[in-house]
Design a protein around this motif. Structure first.
Motif, PDB file in Angstrom:
ATOM      1  N   ILE A  36      43.186  47.530  66.225  1.00  9.23           N
ATOM      2  CA  ILE A  36      44.635  47.320  66.159  1.00  9.23           C
ATOM      3  C   ILE A  36      44.908  45.996  66.858  1.00  9.23           C
ATOM      4  O   ILE A  36      44.504  45.793  67.999  1.00  9.23           O
ATOM      5  CB  ILE A  36      45.399  48.461  66.852  1.00  9.23           C
ATOM      6  CG1 ILE A  36      45.125  49.793  66.136  1.00  9.23           C
ATOM      7  CG2 ILE A  36      46.899  48.163  66.874  1.00  9.23           C
ATOM      8  CD1 ILE A  36      45.770  51.006  66.815  1.00  9.23           C
ATOM      9  N   CYS A  37      45.582  45.093  66.149  1.00 11.91           N
ATOM     10  CA  CYS A  37      45.800  43.731  66.646  1.00 11.91           C
ATOM     11  C   CYS A  37      47.252  43.566  67.093  1.00 11.91           C
ATOM     12  O   CYS A  37      48.153  44.182  66.527  1.00 11.91           O
ATOM     13  CB  CYS A  37      45.483  42.740  65.532  1.00 11.91           C
ATOM     14  SG  CYS A  37      45.838  41.028  65.945  1.00 11.91           S
ATOM     15  N   GLY A  38      47.464  42.698  68.077  1.00  9.72           N
ATOM     16  CA  GLY A  38      48.822  42.370  68.494  1.00  9.72           C
ATOM     17  C   GLY A  38      49.659  41.850  67.332  1.00  9.72           C
ATOM     18  O   GLY A  38      50.862  42.112  67.253  1.00  9.72           O
ATOM     19  N   SER A  39      49.012  41.133  66.406  1.00 11.11           N
ATOM     20  CA  SER A  39      49.746  40.635  65.228  1.00 11.11           C
ATOM     21  C   SER A  39      50.294  41.792  64.406  1.00 11.11           C
ATOM     22  O   SER A  39      51.361  41.691  63.806  1.00 11.11           O
ATOM     23  CB  SER A  39      48.840  39.804  64.322  1.00 11.11           C
ATOM     24  OG  SER A  39      48.121  38.871  65.049  1.00 11.11           O
ATOM     25  N   ASP A  40      49.543  42.898  64.356  1.00  3.62           N
ATOM     26  CA  ASP A  40      50.008  44.065  63.599  1.00  3.62           C
ATOM     27  C   ASP A  40      51.269  44.641  64.239  1.00  3.62           C
ATOM     28  O   ASP A  40      52.206  45.045  63.545  1.00  3.62           O
ATOM     29  CB  ASP A  40      48.926  45.157  63.555  1.00  3.62           C
ATOM     30  CG  ASP A  40      47.640  44.687  62.885  1.00  3.62           C
ATOM     31  OD1 ASP A  40      47.693  43.702  62.124  1.00  3.62           O
ATOM     32  OD2 ASP A  40      46.592  45.305  63.136  1.00  3.62           O
ATOM     33  N   GLY A  54      45.621  46.176  59.099  1.00  3.19           N
ATOM     34  CA  GLY A  54      44.235  46.258  59.560  1.00  3.19           C
ATOM     35  C   GLY A  54      43.398  45.105  59.044  1.00  3.19           C
ATOM     36  O   GLY A  54      43.036  45.072  57.874  1.00  3.19           O
ATOM     37  N   HIS A  55      43.104  44.124  59.936  1.00  2.17           N
ATOM     38  CA  HIS A  55      42.324  42.957  59.501  1.00  2.17           C
ATOM     39  C   HIS A  55      41.127  42.689  60.409  1.00  2.17           C
ATOM     40  O   HIS A  55      40.489  41.658  60.300  1.00  2.17           O
ATOM     41  CB  HIS A  55      43.232  41.721  59.422  1.00  2.17           C
ATOM     42  CG  HIS A  55      43.887  41.390  60.724  1.00  2.17           C
ATOM     43  ND1 HIS A  55      45.124  41.875  61.074  1.00  2.17           N
ATOM     44  CD2 HIS A  55      43.467  40.658  61.775  1.00  2.17           C
ATOM     45  CE1 HIS A  55      45.436  41.439  62.283  1.00  2.17           C
ATOM     46  NE2 HIS A  55      44.437  40.702  62.739  1.00  2.17           N
ATOM     47  N   GLU A  56      40.826  43.624  61.328  1.00  2.00           N
ATOM     48  CA  GLU A  56      39.686  43.437  62.243  1.00  2.00           C
ATOM     49  C   GLU A  56      38.739  44.605  62.022  1.00  2.00           C
ATOM     50  O   GLU A  56      38.799  45.596  62.731  1.00  2.00           O
ATOM     51  CB  GLU A  56      40.176  43.435  63.693  1.00  2.00           C
ATOM     52  CG  GLU A  56      41.263  42.411  63.974  1.00  2.00           C
ATOM     53  CD  GLU A  56      41.792  42.489  65.403  1.00  2.00           C
ATOM     54  OE1 GLU A  56      41.363  43.379  66.164  1.00  2.00           O
ATOM     55  OE2 GLU A  56      42.638  41.654  65.751  1.00  2.00           O
ATOM     56  N   PHE A  57      37.867  44.497  61.028  1.00  2.00           N
ATOM     57  CA  PHE A  57      37.128  45.696  60.642  1.00  2.00           C
ATOM     58  C   PHE A  57      35.653  45.416  60.373  1.00  2.00           C
ATOM     59  O   PHE A  57      35.235  44.286  60.112  1.00  2.00           O
ATOM     60  CB  PHE A  57      37.754  46.329  59.391  1.00  2.00           C
ATOM     61  CG  PHE A  57      37.816  45.406  58.196  1.00  2.00           C
ATOM     62  CD1 PHE A  57      38.879  44.528  58.050  1.00  2.00           C
ATOM     63  CD2 PHE A  57      36.813  45.405  57.240  1.00  2.00           C
ATOM     64  CE1 PHE A  57      38.943  43.662  56.959  1.00  2.00           C
ATOM     65  CE2 PHE A  57      36.864  44.549  56.146  1.00  2.00           C
ATOM     66  CZ  PHE A  57      37.931  43.674  56.007  1.00  2.00           C
ATOM     67  N   VAL A 140      34.510  41.100  65.985  1.00  2.00           N
ATOM     68  CA  VAL A 140      34.133  39.739  65.585  1.00  2.00           C
ATOM     69  C   VAL A 140      35.366  38.911  65.213  1.00  2.00           C
ATOM     70  O   VAL A 140      35.441  37.725  65.533  1.00  2.00           O
ATOM     71  CB  VAL A 140      33.109  39.786  64.426  1.00  2.00           C
ATOM     72  CG1 VAL A 140      33.006  38.452  63.718  1.00  2.00           C
ATOM     73  CG2 VAL A 140      31.742  40.189  64.979  1.00  2.00           C
ATOM     74  N   GLU A 141      36.359  39.539  64.591  1.00  4.22           N
ATOM     75  CA  GLU A 141      37.556  38.772  64.202  1.00  4.22           C
ATOM     76  C   GLU A 141      38.280  38.213  65.433  1.00  4.22           C
ATOM     77  O   GLU A 141      38.476  36.993  65.537  1.00  4.22           O
ATOM     78  CB  GLU A 141      38.467  39.630  63.316  1.00  4.22           C
ATOM     79  CG  GLU A 141      39.449  38.822  62.483  1.00  4.22           C
ATOM     80  CD  GLU A 141      40.793  38.597  63.141  1.00  4.22           C
ATOM     81  OE1 GLU A 141      41.611  37.890  62.546  1.00  4.22           O
ATOM     82  OE2 GLU A 141      41.037  39.092  64.260  1.00  4.22           O
ATOM     83  N   PRO A 142      38.675  39.052  66.412  1.00  8.70           N
ATOM     84  CA  PRO A 142      39.308  38.454  67.598  1.00  8.70           C
ATOM     85  C   PRO A 142      38.365  37.535  68.380  1.00  8.70           C
ATOM     86  O   PRO A 142      38.823  36.543  68.971  1.00  8.70           O
ATOM     87  CB  PRO A 142      39.746  39.665  68.437  1.00  8.70           C
ATOM     88  CG  PRO A 142      39.049  40.848  67.861  1.00  8.70           C
ATOM     89  CD  PRO A 142      38.758  40.530  66.434  1.00  8.70           C
TER      90      PRO A 142
HETATM   91 ZN    ZN Z   1      44.223  40.000  64.693  1.00  4.35          ZN
END
Ligand code: ZN
Ligand code: ZN
Length: 333
Positions: A36-40, A54-57, A140-142
């Motif tokens: 869960i990202c702050g951007s979400d 959901g973009h960090e998977f 890996v994304e963050p």
């Molecule tokens: Zn993010």
């Protein structure tokens, strides 16, 4: 399949939705972990009802669309969270985030990974090395976001660095600075997150309302901050970063503030500051983050403070609107 779907008032609701099929040229990924990202949390206020974020998977290849080769069902994979044209100069340079035809995953254009399955583009995918688990791979994304920012400043052994903000981006920025041998002070008001920053290698943490972080760094190292990472993104923090930076320091802005803000340019002029704004990453930075995890140059385990099943995702999402001690919160399938 089960998915946490954005509904009215920025709330997630767990629903049964149709399992997607990979379209020609796409891969289907069975999601194992999604951050869960702050951007979400911000995007939930504006994205339409029905969006799957959901973009960090990280997950496993579950199906190949027509015309796809070079991948096998069951292979562990991470993907940059977008689909792009694959032909323009930006795409060919691994910088698809700059493609004019880019479509984001999980931020409104295409469905994201708060779901058991997600469609991705093979050109955006990287195999997860054997020694890296799904939870670490979901970071890996963050990690790539933070690496992109850290590379904009001259950070090396002993460099006095100030990281403003102890959320996931502040903490991943801290990890890369520490991996380079820098001395890092983190400013963060929530004590739980400050404690996490110390556990991840911060030399000290300060409460931004009570203590001057630059002074603490000066006391620790005898030098003023030479790199300042703004990882908060609210009104006033950019000017605070300019104020705390030392002479000829580099200020890197990773926090995203869409409101109008005021700075005093003279602060930057008098010290001849370099100010850089950072967004996203190149595919090579995703690969660098995976390699650092494989080679155990980053210890990300303490960063994951909460792992929830999809049925608990709405509660975890809601709790993150008032963060206390959370590092990265993962939804696990
Ligand atoms: Zn993010
Ligand atoms: Zn392109």
């Amino acid at each position: 399949m089960r998915a946490a779907v954005l509904r009215e008032a920025g709330r997630l609701v767990v629903e049964e939705v149709p399992r997607p099929e990979p379209e020609p040229g796409e891969l289907l990924v069975r999601v194992r972990d999604c951050g869960i990202c702050g951007s979400d949390l911000h995007a939930a206020a504006t994205l339409p009802s029905g969006t799957v974020m959901g973009h960090e998977f990280a997950g496993e290849v579950a199906g190949l669309g027509a015309g796809v080769s070079g991948w096998q069902v069951g292979e562990p994979v991470v993907a940059l969270p977008y689909m792009a044209c694959g032909k323009c100069a930006a795409c060919l340079a691994g910088d698809g985030i700059r493609c004019a035809a880019v479509r984001s995953l999980g931020l409104g254009d295409l469905p994201g990974a708060y779901a058991e399955y997600v469609r991705v583009q093979p050109a955006s995918c990287l195999r997860i090395p054997e020694r890296v688990g799904f939870r670490a791979a979901a970071l890996v994304e963050p990690l790539a976001v933070a690496l992109h920012g850290v590379r904009m400043a001259p950070v090396g052994a002993g460099t006095p660095c100030l990281v403003m903000g102890g959320g996931p981006i502040g903490l991943t920025t801290l990890l890369w600075c520490r991996a380079a041998g820098a001395t890092v002070v983190v400013s963060e008001p929530a004590e739980g997150r400050a404690a996490l920053a110390r556990r991840l290698g911060a030399a000290a943490t300060v409460h931004p309302g009570r203590e001057h972080a630059g002074s603490r760094l000066q006391a620790l190292t005898g030098r003023d901050p030479e790199a300042v990472f703004e990882c908060v993104g609210v009104r006033g923090t950019l000017n605070d970063a300019l104020a705390q930076a030392g002479v000829r320091a580099t200020v890197v802005v990773l926090g995203v503030c869409f409101g109008a803000d005021e700075i005093v340019p003279g602060l930057a002029v008098l010290k001849e500051l370099v100010v850089r704004f950072a967004l996203g990453y190149a595919k090579s930075e995703f690969a660098a983050a995976l390699a650092a995890l494989e080679e155990r140059r980053l210890d990300v385990d303490p960063l994951v403070t909460d792992v929830v099943g999809v049925e608990d995702a709405p509660r975890a999402f809601e709790a993150l609107t008032r963060p206390t001690a959370q590092g990265k919160v993962l939804i696990e399938f």
